[in-house]
Design a protein around this motif. Sequence first.
Motif, PDB file in Angstrom:
ATOM      1  N   GLY A  98     -51.210  36.644   8.332  1.00  0.00           N
ATOM      2  CA  GLY A  98     -51.499  37.201   7.018  1.00  0.00           C
ATOM      3  C   GLY A  98     -50.250  37.429   6.201  1.00  0.00           C
ATOM      4  N   ASN A  99     -49.108  37.589   6.895  1.00  0.00           N
ATOM      5  CA  ASN A  99     -47.847  37.847   6.180  1.00  0.00           C
ATOM      6  C   ASN A  99     -46.698  37.495   7.112  1.00  0.00           C
ATOM      7  OD1 ASN A  99     -45.629  38.787   4.795  1.00  0.00           O
ATOM      8  ND2 ASN A  99     -46.523  40.762   4.274  1.00  0.00           N
ATOM      9  N   GLY A 100     -46.216  36.277   7.019  1.00  0.00           N
ATOM     10  CA  GLY A 100     -45.100  35.849   7.851  1.00  0.00           C
ATOM     11  C   GLY A 100     -45.100  34.348   8.029  1.00  0.00           C
ATOM     12  N   PRO A 101     -43.939  33.767   8.328  1.00  0.00           N
ATOM     13  CA  PRO A 101     -43.859  32.316   8.498  1.00  0.00           C
ATOM     14  C   PRO A 101     -44.579  31.852   9.755  1.00  0.00           C
ATOM     15  CG  PRO A 101     -41.802  33.343   9.140  1.00  0.00           C
ATOM     16  CD  PRO A 101     -42.640  34.437   8.546  1.00  0.00           C
ATOM     17  N   VAL A 102     -45.095  30.643   9.687  1.00  0.00           N
ATOM     18  CA  VAL A 102     -45.720  29.992  10.838  1.00  0.00           C
ATOM     19  C   VAL A 102     -44.943  28.717  11.099  1.00  0.00           C
ATOM     20  CG1 VAL A 102     -47.818  28.916  11.735  1.00  0.00           C
ATOM     21  CG2 VAL A 102     -47.984  30.985  10.347  1.00  0.00           C
ATOM     22  N   THR A 103     -44.264  28.634  12.239  1.00  0.00           N
ATOM     23  CA  THR A 103     -43.355  27.518  12.497  1.00  0.00           C
ATOM     24  C   THR A 103     -43.612  26.917  13.867  1.00  0.00           C
ATOM     25  OG1 THR A 103     -41.677  29.024  13.378  1.00  0.00           O
ATOM     26  CG2 THR A 103     -41.549  28.492  11.044  1.00  0.00           C
ATOM     27  N   ASN A 104     -43.310  25.647  13.983  1.00  0.00           N
ATOM     28  CA  ASN A 104     -43.493  24.924  15.236  1.00  0.00           C
ATOM     29  C   ASN A 104     -42.256  24.098  15.563  1.00  0.00           C
ATOM     30  OD1 ASN A 104     -45.120  23.620  17.464  1.00  0.00           O
ATOM     31  ND2 ASN A 104     -44.610  21.815  16.247  1.00  0.00           N
ATOM     32  N   SER A 105     -41.994  23.969  16.864  1.00  0.00           N
ATOM     33  CA  SER A 105     -41.001  23.017  17.360  1.00  0.00           C
ATOM     34  C   SER A 105     -41.651  22.206  18.462  1.00  0.00           C
ATOM     35  CB  SER A 105     -39.765  23.746  17.892  1.00  0.00           C
ATOM     36  OG  SER A 105     -40.112  24.631  18.938  1.00  0.00           O
ATOM     37  N   GLY A 106     -41.247  20.959  18.603  1.00  0.00           N
ATOM     38  CA  GLY A 106     -41.875  20.094  19.591  1.00  0.00           C
ATOM     39  C   GLY A 106     -43.217  19.585  19.083  1.00  0.00           C
ATOM     40  N   ILE A 107     -43.948  18.923  19.975  1.00  0.00           N
ATOM     41  CA  ILE A 107     -45.250  18.365  19.624  1.00  0.00           C
ATOM     42  C   ILE A 107     -46.327  19.364  20.003  1.00  0.00           C
ATOM     43  CG2 ILE A 107     -46.892  16.504  20.032  1.00  0.00           C
ATOM     44  CD1 ILE A 107     -44.542  14.665  20.592  1.00  0.00           C
ATOM     45  N   THR A 108     -46.928  19.968  19.003  1.00  0.00           N
ATOM     46  CA  THR A 108     -48.024  20.924  19.217  1.00  0.00           C
ATOM     47  C   THR A 108     -49.321  20.300  18.728  1.00  0.00           C
ATOM     48  OG1 THR A 108     -46.730  22.960  19.168  1.00  0.00           O
ATOM     49  CG2 THR A 108     -48.995  23.104  18.412  1.00  0.00           C
ATOM     50  N   TYR A 109     -50.340  20.359  19.573  1.00  0.00           N
ATOM     51  CA  TYR A 109     -51.663  19.865  19.218  1.00  0.00           C
ATOM     52  C   TYR A 109     -52.541  21.059  18.833  1.00  0.00           C
ATOM     53  CZ  TYR A 109     -50.245  15.508  21.495  1.00  0.00           C
ATOM     54  OH  TYR A 109     -49.585  14.363  21.856  1.00  0.00           O
ATOM     55  N   ALA A 110     -53.311  20.891  17.783  1.00  0.00           N
ATOM     56  CA  ALA A 110     -54.183  21.981  17.354  1.00  0.00           C
ATOM     57  C   ALA A 110     -55.489  21.414  16.833  1.00  0.00           C
ATOM     58  CB  ALA A 110     -53.509  22.826  16.273  1.00  0.00           C
ATOM     59  N   LYS A 111     -56.574  22.135  17.116  1.00  0.00           N
ATOM     60  CA  LYS A 111     -57.867  21.862  16.490  1.00  0.00           C
ATOM     61  C   LYS A 111     -58.232  23.105  15.709  1.00  0.00           C
ATOM     62  CE  LYS A 111     -62.672  20.572  17.182  1.00  0.00           C
ATOM     63  NZ  LYS A 111     -63.736  20.214  18.148  1.00  0.00           N
ATOM     64  N   GLY A 112     -58.236  22.981  14.397  1.00  0.00           N
ATOM     65  CA  GLY A 112     -58.444  24.116  13.531  1.00  0.00           C
ATOM     66  C   GLY A 112     -57.348  24.179  12.490  1.00  0.00           C
ATOM     67  N   ASP A 113     -57.523  25.006  11.485  1.00  0.00           N
ATOM     68  CA  ASP A 113     -56.549  25.104  10.404  1.00  0.00           C
ATOM     69  C   ASP A 113     -55.319  25.896  10.839  1.00  0.00           C
ATOM     70  OD1 ASP A 113     -58.498  23.794   9.022  1.00  0.00           O
ATOM     71  OD2 ASP A 113     -59.002  25.462   7.696  1.00  0.00           O
ATOM     72  N   ILE A 114     -54.227  25.687  10.134  1.00  0.00           N
ATOM     73  CA  ILE A 114     -52.962  26.378  10.396  1.00  0.00           C
ATOM     74  C   ILE A 114     -52.390  26.834   9.064  1.00  0.00           C
ATOM     75  CG2 ILE A 114     -50.642  26.196  11.371  1.00  0.00           C
ATOM     76  CD1 ILE A 114     -51.648  23.902  13.110  1.00  0.00           C
ATOM     77  N   GLY A 115     -51.942  28.091   8.992  1.00  0.00           N
ATOM     78  CA  GLY A 115     -51.344  28.530   7.735  1.00  0.00           C
ATOM     79  C   GLY A 115     -50.935  29.984   7.744  1.00  0.00           C
ATOM     80  N   THR A 116     -50.398  30.405   6.612  1.00  0.00           N
ATOM     81  CA  THR A 116     -49.998  31.789   6.381  1.00  0.00           C
ATOM     82  C   THR A 116     -50.286  32.133   4.932  1.00  0.00           C
ATOM     83  OG1 THR A 116     -48.156  33.352   6.328  1.00  0.00           O
ATOM     84  CG2 THR A 116     -47.641  31.052   5.906  1.00  0.00           C
ATOM     85  N   ASN A 117     -50.494  33.418   4.671  1.00  0.00           N
ATOM     86  CA  ASN A 117     -50.727  33.830   3.288  1.00  0.00           C
ATOM     87  C   ASN A 117     -49.462  34.340   2.612  1.00  0.00           C
ATOM     88  OD1 ASN A 117     -52.726  34.112   1.180  1.00  0.00           O
ATOM     89  ND2 ASN A 117     -52.336  36.316   1.327  1.00  0.00           N
ATOM     90  N   VAL A 118     -48.388  34.544   3.363  1.00  0.00           N
ATOM     91  CA  VAL A 118     -47.090  34.900   2.786  1.00  0.00           C
ATOM     92  C   VAL A 118     -46.022  34.175   3.593  1.00  0.00           C
ATOM     93  CG1 VAL A 118     -45.452  36.722   2.252  1.00  0.00           C
ATOM     94  CG2 VAL A 118     -47.902  37.174   2.036  1.00  0.00           C
ATOM     95  N   GLY A 119     -45.345  33.227   2.989  1.00  0.00           N
ATOM     96  CA  GLY A 119     -44.332  32.461   3.695  1.00  0.00           C
ATOM     97  C   GLY A 119     -44.683  30.988   3.721  1.00  0.00           C
ATOM     98  N   LEU A 120     -44.096  30.277   4.654  1.00  0.00           N
ATOM     99  CA  LEU A 120     -44.291  28.833   4.767  1.00  0.00           C
ATOM    100  C   LEU A 120     -44.812  28.466   6.146  1.00  0.00           C
ATOM    101  CD1 LEU A 120     -41.015  27.541   3.072  1.00  0.00           C
ATOM    102  CD2 LEU A 120     -43.300  27.680   2.058  1.00  0.00           C
ATOM    103  N   THR A 121     -45.546  27.383   6.189  1.00  0.00           N
ATOM    104  CA  THR A 121     -46.002  26.787   7.457  1.00  0.00           C
ATOM    105  C   THR A 121     -45.247  25.484   7.639  1.00  0.00           C
ATOM    106  OG1 THR A 121     -48.183  27.783   7.244  1.00  0.00           O
ATOM    107  CG2 THR A 121     -47.977  25.898   8.724  1.00  0.00           C
ATOM    108  N   THR A 122     -44.446  25.387   8.686  1.00  0.00           N
ATOM    109  CA  THR A 122     -43.571  24.228   8.853  1.00  0.00           C
ATOM    110  C   THR A 122     -43.573  23.737  10.287  1.00  0.00           C
ATOM    111  OG1 THR A 122     -41.687  25.700   9.262  1.00  0.00           O
ATOM    112  CG2 THR A 122     -42.015  24.958   6.995  1.00  0.00           C
ATOM    113  N   GLY A 123     -43.238  22.447  10.437  1.00  0.00           N
ATOM    114  CA  GLY A 123     -43.001  21.870  11.752  1.00  0.00           C
ATOM    115  C   GLY A 123     -44.203  21.230  12.406  1.00  0.00           C
ATOM    116  N   TYR A 124     -45.388  21.283  11.782  1.00  0.00           N
ATOM    117  CA  TYR A 124     -46.597  20.724  12.393  1.00  0.00           C
ATOM    118  C   TYR A 124     -46.837  19.307  11.880  1.00  0.00           C
ATOM    119  CZ  TYR A 124     -47.506  25.460  13.945  1.00  0.00           C
ATOM    120  OH  TYR A 124     -47.398  26.692  14.546  1.00  0.00           O
TER     121      TYR A 124
END
Length: 629
Positions: free
Chosen positions: A253-279
């Motif tokens: 709800g408030n904070g960055p969402v970041t990934n390193s490496g190969i992450t698999y996901a089923k479903g949405d990814i995001g944040t309401n304050v900050g950036l979503t990166t690396g996916y």
Amino acid sequence: MKKLLLPTASVVFLFFYSCVIFAQAPVLGNAGKYVLFTTVGAITNTGISQITGDVGTNTGAVTGFGNVNGIVQSPPNSATGDAAADLLIAYNQLNTATPTSTTHAPLLGNGEILTPGVYEISGVTTLSGDLFLDAQGNANAVFIFQIQAAFSSSFAAKVKMLNGTQACNVYWKVEGAVNLASETFFRGTIVAHNDAIAFTVKDTLEGRALAISGAITLDGTMAYVPTGCGVPLPIGPVAPNLGTTACFAIFSGNGPVTNSGITYAKGDIGTNVGLTTGYNPLFVNGTIHPIPDGVTSACKDDLLVAYDYLNLLPKDIELLYPAQFGNDLVLTPHVYLLNAATALTGNVFLNAQGITNAVFVIKINGAFTTSTFSKVKLVNGTQAKNVYWKVEGAVSISDFSVFNGTMISNNGAIDLATGDSINGRILTTTGAVTTAASVVTIPAGTCSTLPVTWLSFTAQKNTNASVLVKWSTSAEINSDHFNVERSTDGINYKAVGTVSSTGNGNTVQYYSYTDAKAANGNNFYRLQQVDRDGRFKYSVIVQVNMTSAMFSVFPNPATTKTMVQVSSHLKEASFILINYDGKIVYRQLRKNINAGEVINIPLGNFAKGVYTLKIVSDEGTSNNKIILQ
């Protein structure tokens, strides 16, 4: 003669019929909810025992236990007083039951098969090998053993049930001490009169151990209250309404969402304050929201509603040793409270006892951590969609752990490590979320089927100053059309074109759109995929630089550095990097730059986010948006 046989046969039939129905279960009353109880004496455990059911004594203490899947009643109180009174009544019912057969020898087992009834055994009794209790298809059949002396078992002795026998209908009244040898598997309710009950290593009790007067001791024992006999099974609380949050696998709800490496996901990814990166969208079956939008705003609101609901749920059972959580603990559908920072070591089993819609809620008032290779295991019909974890603090799930359920952290960061597998969701109201070569899958059936499975999305500059936007899908369900949207600042978008979609299918589909009116400078593109019912989702964002002047900036998005290629000779140029707050974080002055020369802009020391690379030269000024992942 025939006239005489008929009445005689009827008498014989009625005699045996009365024997079968004569064995009636005692009324345990308040003692029935206890798996371990003594009216007078201590209850002591050594080793790690797995206990399901209440534990209590009316005169004494309960010591040595870790987490118990039930209420520990110690010191004595009104509840234990009621249980003691009801236990005495049940003992008298068992003691006065009329035997339905001749006295049984003081040796049970060794392959023996017994049918329902009341069995009286006069001497010191031993259970050896296997004893089979055969209900003969009658689930209400009752077995009562009246043992008039001490009772023990040999190593690995077992009570086995045939043809509908239920452990809740088996009773052992013992006038003396009860000692079960290691690895005994015992079924039924033990009522010991004026003596102790002792379990040893690797014993299993499906039933109860109740003493009128005597200590109860355990050592690495599994004991659980039997199910059946009309007693309703726990189903847990009503599950929270996740709303739009149900479709998110990873969210803050408030904070960055970041990934390193190969992450698999089923479903949405995001944040309401900050950036979503690396996916990588190729590995995400859902929508990646690189920046906040209307969907993330709704998700933030719905997440708070779900959190508030879980937070206010009253506890059924408090697990008293949060630091010892796990260690093969078995939980049933309830609201659990761990009132401090909690560490999961090894395994925890969630047992729905065959009720597939049963709900588990684990409330942790503190941070939550796990050991490497820890596992939350679902058994006997438990479904991940019905498991909820509410944590007041940070969450750290160590390498190669397997986690089931929806995790909602309040005001804490969530960190997934390499090899973690999450069957559920990772959500926080406030805090950063990081993943590293993990797998996160929302439970099946908890979000409407994702309408489009993306394969690719690109945008490239054409020689005629237009932009060719291309994308492909591998599956579509009820998809209506795609709106191509463009932005010059990466925040505010407007539709520039519409492309109809195939709608339904599982074959690869290719689409394209040419934007003939791209703006000078940076152009950001995204797709709005619209369903036939009007619902929509967004794609990832791609960027094209249409600057017709001196500079070409690449790669963008970038990780450790970006580069600027200069198309013609410059006497002097300043390369200025400005962060999201407008602060200059890097400056480089170069003179006598040759045509074609490439200038390196290092980014490795800066936080991930959106930056402006401002280039001031004798040919003019150029502003370039840089996304640092």
